[in-house]
Design a protein around this motif. Structure first.
Motif, PDB file in Angstrom:
ATOM      1  N   VAL A 366      41.002  88.102 -30.160  1.00  0.00           N
ATOM      2  CA  VAL A 366      40.337  86.952 -29.544  1.00  0.00           C
ATOM      3  C   VAL A 366      39.526  87.466 -28.363  1.00  0.00           C
ATOM      4  CG1 VAL A 366      40.596  84.707 -28.456  1.00  0.00           C
ATOM      5  CG2 VAL A 366      42.210  85.405 -30.235  1.00  0.00           C
ATOM      6  N   THR A 367      38.208  87.320 -28.462  1.00  0.00           N
ATOM      7  CA  THR A 367      37.289  87.761 -27.410  1.00  0.00           C
ATOM      8  C   THR A 367      36.652  86.539 -26.774  1.00  0.00           C
ATOM      9  OG1 THR A 367      36.796  89.750 -28.712  1.00  0.00           O
ATOM     10  CG2 THR A 367      35.310  89.218 -26.890  1.00  0.00           C
ATOM     11  N   GLY A 368      36.644  86.489 -25.459  1.00  0.00           N
ATOM     12  CA  GLY A 368      36.109  85.326 -24.773  1.00  0.00           C
ATOM     13  C   GLY A 368      35.094  85.685 -23.706  1.00  0.00           C
ATOM     14  N   TYR A 369      34.106  84.835 -23.552  1.00  0.00           N
ATOM     15  CA  TYR A 369      33.113  84.982 -22.484  1.00  0.00           C
ATOM     16  C   TYR A 369      32.891  83.617 -21.854  1.00  0.00           C
ATOM     17  CZ  TYR A 369      28.618  85.525 -20.122  1.00  0.00           C
ATOM     18  OH  TYR A 369      27.619  85.527 -19.185  1.00  0.00           O
ATOM     19  N   LYS A 425      31.750  84.702 -13.812  1.00  0.00           N
ATOM     20  CA  LYS A 425      31.587  85.350 -15.108  1.00  0.00           C
ATOM     21  C   LYS A 425      32.929  85.968 -15.483  1.00  0.00           C
ATOM     22  CE  LYS A 425      26.640  86.487 -15.391  1.00  0.00           C
ATOM     23  NZ  LYS A 425      26.169  85.667 -14.273  1.00  0.00           N
ATOM     24  N   GLN A 426      33.404  85.623 -16.668  1.00  0.00           N
ATOM     25  CA  GLN A 426      34.728  86.073 -17.082  1.00  0.00           C
ATOM     26  C   GLN A 426      34.664  86.610 -18.515  1.00  0.00           C
ATOM     27  OE1 GLN A 426      38.133  83.318 -16.472  1.00  0.00           O
ATOM     28  NE2 GLN A 426      38.542  83.562 -18.652  1.00  0.00           N
ATOM     29  N   TRP A 427      35.216  87.807 -18.706  1.00  0.00           N
ATOM     30  CA  TRP A 427      35.332  88.405 -20.026  1.00  0.00           C
ATOM     31  C   TRP A 427      36.808  88.629 -20.312  1.00  0.00           C
ATOM     32  CZ3 TRP A 427      32.031  89.882 -16.215  1.00  0.00           C
ATOM     33  CH2 TRP A 427      30.669  89.828 -16.474  1.00  0.00           C
ATOM     34  N   THR A 428      37.270  88.233 -21.485  1.00  0.00           N
ATOM     35  CA  THR A 428      38.663  88.439 -21.851  1.00  0.00           C
ATOM     36  C   THR A 428      38.752  89.025 -23.256  1.00  0.00           C
ATOM     37  OG1 THR A 428      38.881  86.174 -22.714  1.00  0.00           O
ATOM     38  CG2 THR A 428      39.495  86.537 -20.409  1.00  0.00           C
ATOM     39  N   GLN A 429      39.797  89.812 -23.476  1.00  0.00           N
ATOM     40  CA  GLN A 429      40.059  90.371 -24.795  1.00  0.00           C
ATOM     41  C   GLN A 429      41.565  90.387 -25.025  1.00  0.00           C
ATOM     42  OE1 GLN A 429      37.997  91.552 -27.463  1.00  0.00           O
ATOM     43  NE2 GLN A 429      40.021  91.356 -28.398  1.00  0.00           N
ATOM     44  N   GLU A 430      41.971  89.819 -26.146  1.00  0.00           N
ATOM     45  CA  GLU A 430      43.378  89.819 -26.523  1.00  0.00           C
ATOM     46  C   GLU A 430      43.510  90.383 -27.933  1.00  0.00           C
ATOM     47  OE1 GLU A 430      46.704  86.644 -25.677  1.00  0.00           O
ATOM     48  OE2 GLU A 430      45.713  86.126 -27.571  1.00  0.00           O
ATOM     49  N   LEU A 431      44.502  91.249 -28.134  1.00  0.00           N
ATOM     50  CA  LEU A 431      44.854  91.785 -29.450  1.00  0.00           C
ATOM     51  C   LEU A 431      46.315  91.477 -29.720  1.00  0.00           C
ATOM     52  CD1 LEU A 431      43.129  95.309 -29.393  1.00  0.00           C
ATOM     53  CD2 LEU A 431      42.436  93.326 -30.754  1.00  0.00           C
ATOM     54  N   GLU A 450      41.472  91.005 -18.727  1.00  0.00           N
ATOM     55  CA  GLU A 450      40.520  90.050 -18.142  1.00  0.00           C
ATOM     56  C   GLU A 450      39.741  90.730 -17.035  1.00  0.00           C
ATOM     57  OE1 GLU A 450      41.358  85.749 -16.663  1.00  0.00           O
ATOM     58  OE2 GLU A 450      41.435  87.050 -14.898  1.00  0.00           O
ATOM     59  N   HIS A 451      38.411  90.548 -17.073  1.00  0.00           N
ATOM     60  CA  HIS A 451      37.550  90.965 -15.979  1.00  0.00           C
ATOM     61  C   HIS A 451      36.781  89.743 -15.509  1.00  0.00           C
ATOM     62  CE1 HIS A 451      34.980  93.499 -13.495  1.00  0.00           C
ATOM     63  NE2 HIS A 451      33.953  92.791 -13.942  1.00  0.00           N
ATOM     64  N   ARG A 452      36.835  89.502 -14.217  1.00  0.00           N
ATOM     65  CA  ARG A 452      36.230  88.280 -13.685  1.00  0.00           C
ATOM     66  C   ARG A 452      35.499  88.577 -12.389  1.00  0.00           C
ATOM     67  NH1 ARG A 452      40.281  83.891 -11.503  1.00  0.00           N
ATOM     68  NH2 ARG A 452      41.434  84.589 -13.339  1.00  0.00           N
ATOM     69  N   ASN A 453      34.296  88.036 -12.264  1.00  0.00           N
ATOM     70  CA  ASN A 453      33.549  88.085 -11.010  1.00  0.00           C
ATOM     71  C   ASN A 453      33.329  86.660 -10.527  1.00  0.00           C
ATOM     72  OD1 ASN A 453      32.953  90.896 -10.406  1.00  0.00           O
ATOM     73  ND2 ASN A 453      31.760  90.887 -12.303  1.00  0.00           N
TER      74      ASN A 453
END
Length: 845
Positions: A366-369, A425-431, A450-453
């Motif tokens: 699951v990839t989120g932006y 701005k938020q990028w997330t990745q779940e495996l 999660e990377h968030r600015n």
């Protein structure tokens, strides 16, 4: 009308509910039995069982050992629920509101939530949109559309949903492409707020393996906030306009691989960030003045002290306020339209992919932006009507010449303006790797990143020094311009397992490990020269350097479920929750930051801006049952949770500054019960829920405002009793016509509306009634409906806080003189929406 005396017409609401229920007359023919309940969290038919994703896998609501209320698409559409706050009438103890310049909104469950005035706090109730956990509550302002189901999960959910789920999860699942081509739409007009909604979708297969769904909605409300007569405002009926567009692609190239992509664009435009906030005049019964420059200037309020009407005391800013914004400010460079405004743009994308590695293992990604850019401007004194005066009778021109030039009777003199920019701005990745063994044991393991600015930048009027003169160097009329930038990197590893001890007994549980790092920097490019010349303020050009926050957490969970029969499940769970801390972004360029200039005190001042992580632990004992041939569903749970280091932010109205801190301990315990009954009368169904909640501070805690002890006091927005009861009834008039009616009565006992003192206001118990009547084709090809929301027009306070710029103890001036200003106690109160009446037409083919 004071907040403490705001009586609720419970009897009138109850009578209205009974009257609406009387429409459900038995003995008439109907088209067909509805197979599943539309709300209340239950199912009445195996073939139409409601499914939920409470443990990152699809399970039926009646089997999953989690306390959940599921609200289906039919219930959402029937009740015109285009805003998240409308969901509160379906779920007792769920409190949702939007507005303000901080986080932009707040969600609370069972008396536990996070402050809406802080943009630094994550929400205690996680907002999950199609599997993406979102940090910004500003999504609540924009609303939602084309939702398949809403799942409200109560209690800590950290194991499966990560940090920021200490109190629960609000999960929104949007609709997916259909197997055959389908087109639908709806148009409605609302009479009271003078608004309309139009939406539509087209869905179907492009090829044998690719499906698409395109959906959009536009909502225009002309009278979202109506300004009180006598309050000066350029726009007397503040409006709100929403657009939501979504494209969903479903790709199934083989039985072993599927992919689902959702791309959302959401836009919100409004005529001011304050929303449904009014002025409660407090115990002194008078509209208190706005006090500036330490009491040298007082501005009459103009509020009518009636929070029960449909009008709001929100003045436009003084002409001394919103001019010559500092360089780089969000509303500068001609962007300020001359009146309060709000503008939010959101992009949200999610890609889910599932791959069957074998018949025993599935890999899910699951990839989120998430990208939100929100700016608004309003006057946070809320009120202010000229002419201003000096409490000792000194001419205003001798004290504040710039104000004196525009100090006419009846003029707009709102103060405390700001133009906060909230950009995330938020990028997330779940495996996740999930097993599917034939034996008694299965597991799931995974990782999350999660990377968030976050940028929180604002020009502010805290002192309102520009009433004397604009900055002699830059010409700006603002006190200061400050910028907060926070970068977050979070990592999680989690594992869960299920083991069938016997055919009826299952043990499940797991653990999540989380490491989070946040780095915040504060820069202040501009401070008004008059303020910078004093020892109480820093100078222009301030930069804090990096302020770090790090934390690591381990959150275990274990559940034992006993399946007594196919219709009876009993479970006991021990759960823990975690919400990370961080760096406060409400610090003002005064005493909060002065110590940064001294190397000897810098670290101490920086540490003073850090708030600790919030943790929860406790458990639930639940039962899920279906009776009378599965026509009656009754679910219930007992819960007990202890929350340590609760994150709080309060506002000191006299000193005009925020106070951010961790409360010692909050304990919440109680009972949740819901039912759903498909009666013997064809087409008639009843549903309801009841919650008893005791949420109190259970360790010594002194008020950050007046030092009063809060131990033993109830938390805010935590009624002891809350519930709802409703019915749905459908009957056929002919082979081609179907008549439908529904009603829902929601009620709440009294509760505190703030967490600043033992003397905080209490909202008395209230009840609201919704209802509708419709006629249409039995297959849903078309329908006409009349919908009433909050039919009795019951107004109640959801949250409150002290109004800025109040006179302190002893008042100002000489008692008995015409210019004397007594100590102020006005409060800003955030109210629910009043009555709404819709007429709507929909189609589907």
């Amino acid at each position: 009308m004071g907040l403490r005396t705001l009586a609720s017409p419970f009897r009138a609401a109850l009578f209205a509910g009974v009257a609406a229920t009387s429409l459900a007359v038995p003995g008439l023919a109907h088209a067909a039995d509805a197979a599943a309940a539309e709300a209340g969290g239950a199912t009445v038919d195996d073939g139409n069982a409601i499914t939920v994703i409470a443990r990152k896998s699809t399970e039926t609501l009646q089997n999953v050992p989690v306390t959940i209320t599921a609200i289906t698409a039919d219930a959402i559409n029937r009740d015109q629920a285009t805003k998240a706050e409308a969901l509160g009438t379906h779920v007792p103890t769920l409190n949702i509101y939007s507005g303000g310049s901080g986080s932009g909104g707040s969600i609370a469950l069972r008396g536990v939530g996070s402050s809406a005035i802080s943009a630094a706090f994550d929400s205690a109730v996680a907002l999950d949109m199609d599997g993406i956990q979102l940090s910004s509550m500003r999504l609540l302002q924009a609303g939602f559309f084309d939702i398949k189901q809403v799942d409200v999960m109560k209690g800590p959910q950290t194991l499966y949903f990560g940090k920021s789920a200490t109190a629960g999860v609000l999960g929104l699942r949007s609709a997916d492409p259909t197997k055959t081509w389908e087109i639908g739409g709806k148009a409605s007009y609302e009479f009271v707020e003078d608004g309309y909604v139009v939406n539509g979708y087209i869905s179907g297969p492009v090829t044998d393996t690719l499906g698409i769904r395109v959906a959009a909605q536009y909502n225009d409300i002309k009278k979202y906030t109506q300004i009180q007569p006598g309050i000066p405002a350029l726009i007397r009926n503040r409006g709100m306009r929403d657009f939501i567009g979504r494209v969903t692609l479903q790709w199934d190239p083989s039985s072993a691989f599927t992919a689902n992509l959702k791309v959302n664009y959401i836009s919100n435009r409004n005529d001011g960030a304050i929303g449904h906030q009014d002025i409660d005049c407090g115990a002194n019964g008078r509209a208190d003045e706005v006090v500036l420059l330490g009491g040298a200037i007082a501005v009459p309020s103009g509020a009518n002290c009636n929070i029960g009407d449909r009008y709001y005391a929100i003045s436009d800013p003084s002409p001394t306020q919103n001019s010559n914004y500092p360089t780089g400010s969000a509303a500068g460079d001609g962007k300020y339209p001359g009146h309060p405004f709000g503008k939010t743009d959101i992009w949200l994308a999610r890609l889910r992919m599932d791959l069957d590695l074998s018949d025993k293992f599935k890999l899910s990604s699951v990839t989120g932006y998430f990208d939100i850019n929100s700016v608004d401007s309003d006057t946070y004194s809320s009120v202010g009507v000229g002419p201003a005066f000096n409490p000792n009778g000194i001419p205003v021109a001798l004290i504040a010449p710039r104000l004196a030039a525009v100090n006419t009777p009846g003029s707009a003199q709102g103060f405390g303006s700001s133009d906060p920019l909230n950009a995330t701005k938020q990028w997330t990745q779940e495996l996740r790797l999930t097993s599917n063994f034939d034996g008694p044991f299965n597991f799931m393991v995974g990782g999350f990143y999660e990377h968030r600015n976050i940028d929180f930048n604002t020009s502010q009027q805290g002192v309102n020094i520009s009433i004397i003169a604009a900055d002699p160097i830059t010409g700006s009329a603002f006190d200061w311009y400050k910028k907060h930038h926070t970068t977050t990197n979070a990592y999680s590893l989690f594992a869960s397992g299920n083991y069938k001890l016997t055919e009826k007994l299952e043990l499940s549980g797991g653990v999540r490990w989380t490491r989070e790092k946040k780095v915040n920097t504060i820069s202040v490019p501009y401070v008004h020269a008059f303020l910078a010349a004093t020892p109480a303020f820093i100078s222009s050009g301030f930069f804090s350097g990096p302020i770090p926050f790090r934390d690591t957490n381990v959150s275990p969970e274990v559940t034992l479920r006993y399946k007594a029969s196919d219709d009876l499940n009993i479970y006991a769970a021990y759960k823990t929750g975690y919400k990370s801390g961080g760096i406060d972004n409400s610090a003002l360029p005064s005493n909060s930051l002065l110590g940064f200039n001294n190397p000897a005190t810098r670290d101490q001042v920086a540490q003073g801006l850090i708030f600790k992580s919030e943790r929860a632990k406790g458990g639930e004992l639940g039962i899920k049952s279906q009776l009378a041939g599965r026509t009656l569903t009754v679910n219930g749970s007992l819960f007990y949770y202890v929350f340590s280091d609760i994150q709080l932010q309060v506002f000191d109205a006299t000193k005009v500054q925020f106070r951010t801190f961790n409360a010692s301990e909050l304990t919440t315990k109680g009972v949740d019960i819901d039912f759903n009954w498909r009666t013997p009368v064809p087409g008639l169904r009843f549903n309801g829920a009841l919650a008893y909640t005791s949420a109190k501070f259970t360790k010594p805690l002194a008020s950050a405002i007046d030092g009063s002890p809060l131990e033993g006091r109830r938390a805010s927005r935590a009624p002891e009793w809350a519930g709802n009861v409703g019915f749905d009834y459908t009957m056929s008039i002919s082979d081609k016509l179907e008549l439908g009616t529904h009603s829902n009565l929601a009620f709440s006992s009294s509760y505190y509306t703030d967490t600043t003192s033992v003397k905080d206001p209490i909202q008395k118990g209230w009840a609201t009634v919704d209802g509708s009547i419709s006629i249409g084709a039995p297959n849903g090809a078309w329908k006409l409906a009349l919908v009433g929301i909050n039919i009795t027009d019951k107004r109640f306070v959801q949250s409150s806080g002290a109004r800025p710029f109040l006179a302190g103890p002893g008042g100002l001036g000489t008692p008995g003189t015409p210019t004397y200003v007594p100590q102020g106690d006005d409060r800003n109160v955030l109210l629910n929406r009043g009555r709404q009446v819709f007429v709507e037409a929909s189609f589907k083919f």
